[in-house]
Design a protein around this motif. Structure first.
Motif, PDB file in Angstrom:
ATOM      1  N   ALA A 163       8.204 -37.825  -5.623  1.00  0.00           N
ATOM      2  CA  ALA A 163       7.219 -38.395  -6.805  1.00  0.00           C
ATOM      3  C   ALA A 163       5.872 -38.203  -6.777  1.00  0.00           C
ATOM      4  O   ALA A 163       5.169 -38.866  -6.859  1.00  0.00           O
ATOM      5  CB  ALA A 163       7.554 -39.785  -7.247  1.00  0.00           C
ATOM      6  N   GLY A 164       5.517 -36.618  -6.405  1.00  0.00           N
ATOM      7  CA  GLY A 164       4.327 -36.405  -6.490  1.00  0.00           C
ATOM      8  C   GLY A 164       3.263 -36.409  -5.022  1.00  0.00           C
ATOM      9  O   GLY A 164       3.332 -37.344  -4.269  1.00  0.00           O
ATOM     10  N   LEU A 174       7.956 -32.709  -7.140  1.00  0.00           N
ATOM     11  CA  LEU A 174       7.330 -33.188  -8.175  1.00  0.00           C
ATOM     12  C   LEU A 174       5.537 -32.778  -8.047  1.00  0.00           C
ATOM     13  O   LEU A 174       4.938 -33.592  -7.293  1.00  0.00           O
ATOM     14  CB  LEU A 174       7.365 -34.279  -8.682  1.00  0.00           C
ATOM     15  CG  LEU A 174       6.712 -34.646 -10.257  1.00  0.00           C
ATOM     16  CD1 LEU A 174       7.441 -34.003 -11.488  1.00  0.00           C
ATOM     17  CD2 LEU A 174       6.496 -36.222 -10.566  1.00  0.00           C
ATOM     18  N   PRO A 175       4.856 -31.973  -8.627  1.00  0.00           N
ATOM     19  CA  PRO A 175       3.688 -32.148  -8.552  1.00  0.00           C
ATOM     20  C   PRO A 175       2.891 -33.209  -8.875  1.00  0.00           C
ATOM     21  O   PRO A 175       2.942 -33.721 -10.131  1.00  0.00           O
ATOM     22  CB  PRO A 175       3.247 -30.783  -9.132  1.00  0.00           C
ATOM     23  CG  PRO A 175       4.440 -29.839  -9.561  1.00  0.00           C
ATOM     24  CD  PRO A 175       5.619 -30.988  -9.485  1.00  0.00           C
ATOM     25  N   GLY A 176       1.790 -33.550  -8.343  1.00  0.00           N
ATOM     26  CA  GLY A 176       0.993 -34.888  -8.628  1.00  0.00           C
ATOM     27  C   GLY A 176      -0.140 -34.527  -8.787  1.00  0.00           C
ATOM     28  O   GLY A 176      -0.756 -33.484  -9.093  1.00  0.00           O
ATOM     29  N   VAL A 187      20.345 -41.694  -4.097  1.00  0.00           N
ATOM     30  CA  VAL A 187      19.400 -40.959  -3.690  1.00  0.00           C
ATOM     31  C   VAL A 187      18.270 -41.682  -3.164  1.00  0.00           C
ATOM     32  O   VAL A 187      18.089 -42.736  -2.869  1.00  0.00           O
ATOM     33  CB  VAL A 187      18.420 -40.573  -5.189  1.00  0.00           C
ATOM     34  CG1 VAL A 187      19.543 -39.772  -6.288  1.00  0.00           C
ATOM     35  CG2 VAL A 187      18.104 -41.739  -5.994  1.00  0.00           C
ATOM     36  N   LEU A 188      17.275 -40.836  -2.405  1.00  0.00           N
ATOM     37  CA  LEU A 188      16.377 -41.334  -1.741  1.00  0.00           C
ATOM     38  C   LEU A 188      15.138 -40.918  -2.452  1.00  0.00           C
ATOM     39  O   LEU A 188      14.838 -39.931  -2.862  1.00  0.00           O
ATOM     40  CB  LEU A 188      16.373 -40.800  -0.230  1.00  0.00           C
ATOM     41  CG  LEU A 188      15.517 -41.600   0.915  1.00  0.00           C
ATOM     42  CD1 LEU A 188      16.021 -42.897   1.012  1.00  0.00           C
ATOM     43  CD2 LEU A 188      15.295 -40.835   2.028  1.00  0.00           C
ATOM     44  N   HIS A 189      14.079 -42.105  -2.768  1.00  0.00           N
ATOM     45  CA  HIS A 189      12.869 -42.077  -3.449  1.00  0.00           C
ATOM     46  C   HIS A 189      11.593 -42.055  -2.522  1.00  0.00           C
ATOM     47  O   HIS A 189      11.834 -43.193  -1.825  1.00  0.00           O
ATOM     48  CB  HIS A 189      12.898 -43.180  -4.463  1.00  0.00           C
ATOM     49  CG  HIS A 189      11.779 -43.124  -5.394  1.00  0.00           C
ATOM     50  ND1 HIS A 189      11.513 -44.536  -5.945  1.00  0.00           N
ATOM     51  CD2 HIS A 189      10.610 -42.167  -5.511  1.00  0.00           C
ATOM     52  CE1 HIS A 189      10.185 -44.219  -6.551  1.00  0.00           C
ATOM     53  NE2 HIS A 189       9.780 -43.095  -6.415  1.00  0.00           N
ATOM     54  N   THR A 190      10.817 -41.020  -2.374  1.00  0.00           N
ATOM     55  CA  THR A 190       9.802 -41.097  -1.776  1.00  0.00           C
ATOM     56  C   THR A 190       8.480 -40.454  -2.603  1.00  0.00           C
ATOM     57  O   THR A 190       8.871 -39.990  -3.539  1.00  0.00           O
ATOM     58  CB  THR A 190       9.903 -40.430  -0.538  1.00  0.00           C
ATOM     59  OG1 THR A 190       8.754 -40.398   0.386  1.00  0.00           O
ATOM     60  CG2 THR A 190      10.390 -38.781  -0.559  1.00  0.00           C
ATOM     61  N   ALA A 191       7.216 -40.591  -2.042  1.00  0.00           N
ATOM     62  CA  ALA A 191       6.236 -40.174  -2.761  1.00  0.00           C
ATOM     63  C   ALA A 191       4.905 -40.237  -1.823  1.00  0.00           C
ATOM     64  O   ALA A 191       5.041 -40.522  -0.603  1.00  0.00           O
ATOM     65  CB  ALA A 191       5.919 -40.980  -4.065  1.00  0.00           C
ATOM     66  N   ASP A 192       3.846 -39.324  -2.324  1.00  0.00           N
ATOM     67  CA  ASP A 192       2.549 -39.489  -1.625  1.00  0.00           C
ATOM     68  C   ASP A 192       2.691 -39.202  -0.023  1.00  0.00           C
ATOM     69  O   ASP A 192       2.209 -39.871   0.619  1.00  0.00           O
ATOM     70  CB  ASP A 192       2.117 -40.892  -1.952  1.00  0.00           C
ATOM     71  CG  ASP A 192       2.009 -41.126  -3.422  1.00  0.00           C
ATOM     72  OD1 ASP A 192       1.134 -40.536  -3.867  1.00  0.00           O
ATOM     73  OD2 ASP A 192       2.607 -42.031  -4.061  1.00  0.00           O
ATOM     74  N   TRP A 193       3.138 -37.964   0.291  1.00  0.00           N
ATOM     75  CA  TRP A 193       3.100 -37.417   1.434  1.00  0.00           C
ATOM     76  C   TRP A 193       1.625 -37.033   2.280  1.00  0.00           C
ATOM     77  O   TRP A 193       1.262 -37.471   3.095  1.00  0.00           O
ATOM     78  CB  TRP A 193       4.125 -36.343   1.829  1.00  0.00           C
ATOM     79  CG  TRP A 193       5.479 -36.681   1.565  1.00  0.00           C
ATOM     80  CD1 TRP A 193       6.217 -37.952   1.379  1.00  0.00           C
ATOM     81  CD2 TRP A 193       6.712 -35.508   1.634  1.00  0.00           C
ATOM     82  NE1 TRP A 193       7.351 -37.526   1.188  1.00  0.00           N
ATOM     83  CE2 TRP A 193       7.751 -36.427   1.446  1.00  0.00           C
ATOM     84  CE3 TRP A 193       6.447 -34.214   1.885  1.00  0.00           C
ATOM     85  CZ2 TRP A 193       9.079 -35.560   1.433  1.00  0.00           C
ATOM     86  CZ3 TRP A 193       7.734 -33.424   1.962  1.00  0.00           C
ATOM     87  CH2 TRP A 193       9.202 -34.416   1.632  1.00  0.00           C
TER      88      TRP A 193
END
Length: 369
Positions: free
Chosen positions: A52-53, A83-85, A3-9
């Protein structure tokens, strides 16, 4: 399974301190990184991208921001799990209903905490935020969440493992041993904007496109290879276009600064670099003028953006500097008075040094005209 894990765009971030041209470039880079993520997932055979949000910077982005995000994601064959952050928290009739109305089958919005089966036996446990600041641990339910026939359990959450102080959220606290407590094979986190390993099974991916001056290893996504019963293999992948650098230099001469500039430019992609440069030290007044001229007329034009902090770079006039200003009349008298005042201990000393420096600059400019 990969899987590719990213967040905080944080799509829609305003970047109010910059010029309109730079704001536009930074905004476009945040949309472009969605394509970078999609291509990276395809290249590394990762069928799922876990976000992740804080996909959006606010809970009320413009329609164009939503459409751009959705259309970019749907250009790639992988599946996106959003995912909503705390910036884009879930509420009825809010942002995520707008996104859902435009999203296709390749996008799943995780506005409820029910577990989802990514693939046969691979379960995703989401912890969406429903308020900007939650007093409760959003991952507490992971410990008792049932995942029938699970070979892999993956947590997805947004919050602080520890108190990041002024640099991160102090709400939405998550215990550092949540992965162990909940028998998770991996806990994918968002909120901290740089890559951060908490333990072998708990990581922050950080923002994939750097958005501030902070030495926190941002501008990456995490490629995560999962196997039942084993620690995941986590590999950071560079995804960001812009580099935000912080440099502090103690300067003794213009020649030394020229060498520092040459080294900096040789190791950076200058047109895509934003630099916060702090200078300190004591130089001849002539050298200080030359250093600032080098910055203003050369370095600042090469970089995408330069934030210069030179308050602690002190130029002291030499006899040669003063001789250059040793002329008759008002100019010479002013130079002598400013020089005496600049060496005093009073509050006017700093202003006098700057005035003397400016006098030398203007005198040399007139002399060369």
């Amino acid at each position: 399974m990969k899987v590719l894990h990213t967040a905080d765009w944080q799509l829609g971030k305003p970047y109010g301190r910059f010029t309109p041209e730079l704001r536009a470039a930074l905004t476009e880079a945040r949309f472009d990184v969605i394509d970078t993520l999609g291509k990276a997932a395809t290249e590394h055979s990762a069928r799922h991208i876990l976000v992740a949000g804080d996909i959006f910077d606010t809970e009320g982005p413009e329609d164009r921001t939503i459409v751009q995000a959705v259309s970019r994601m749907e250009r790639h064959p992988c599946h996106w799990w959003l995912l909503p952050g705390n910036h884009d928290f879930a509420r009825n009739g809010g942002l995520w209903d707008r996104v859902r109305a435009k999203a296709g089958d390749r996008i799943t919005i995780l506005t409820t905490p029910e577990p989802r089966e990514l693939e046969d036996g691979a379960w995703l446990l989401p912890a969406p935020l429903t308020h900007r600041h939650n007093l409760d641990d959003p991952t507490e339910a992971f410990d008792t969440t049932q995942t029938p026939g699970a070979r892999l359990r993956i947590g997805l959450a947004h919050g602080s493992i520890r108190d990041f102080g002024s640099r991160g959220e102090t709400n939405n606290q998550i215990p550092p041993d949540r992965a162990r407590r909940a028998s998770l094979d991996y806990l994918a986190l968002g909120d901290w904007h740089g890559v951060l390993k908490i333990d072998a099974r708990t990581w922050y991916a950080g923002t994939p496109e750097t958005d501030r001056f902070q030495n926190n290893n941002s501008g990456h996504a995490l490629l995560v290879e999962l196997s039942p019963g084993a620690d995941p293999v986590v590999t950071p992948l560079r995804t960001g276009r812009f580099h935000w650098l912080i440099r502090e230099r103690t300067v003794s001469s213009a020649a030394d600064f020229d060498a520092d500039c040459a080294a900096l430019l040789s190791e950076t992609d200058a047109p895509n670099t934003l630099l916060q440069l702090t200078l300190a030290g004591i130089t001849d007044l002539t050298d200080r003028v030359a250093i600032l001229a080098k910055i203003e007329n050369d370095l600042a034009h090469r970089l995408r953006f330069l934030d210069l902090r030179d308050e602690n770079l002190v130029g002291r006039p030499t006899e040669n500097d003063l001789a250059a200003l040793d002329v008759e009349g008002t100019l010479g008298i002013a130079a002598q008075k400013l020089n005496a005042l600049s060496q005093s201990a009073g509050p006017e000393a700093r202003i006098a040094r700057r005035a003397l420096e400016r006098l030398l600059v203007e005198y040399n400019r007139e002399d060369q005209a």
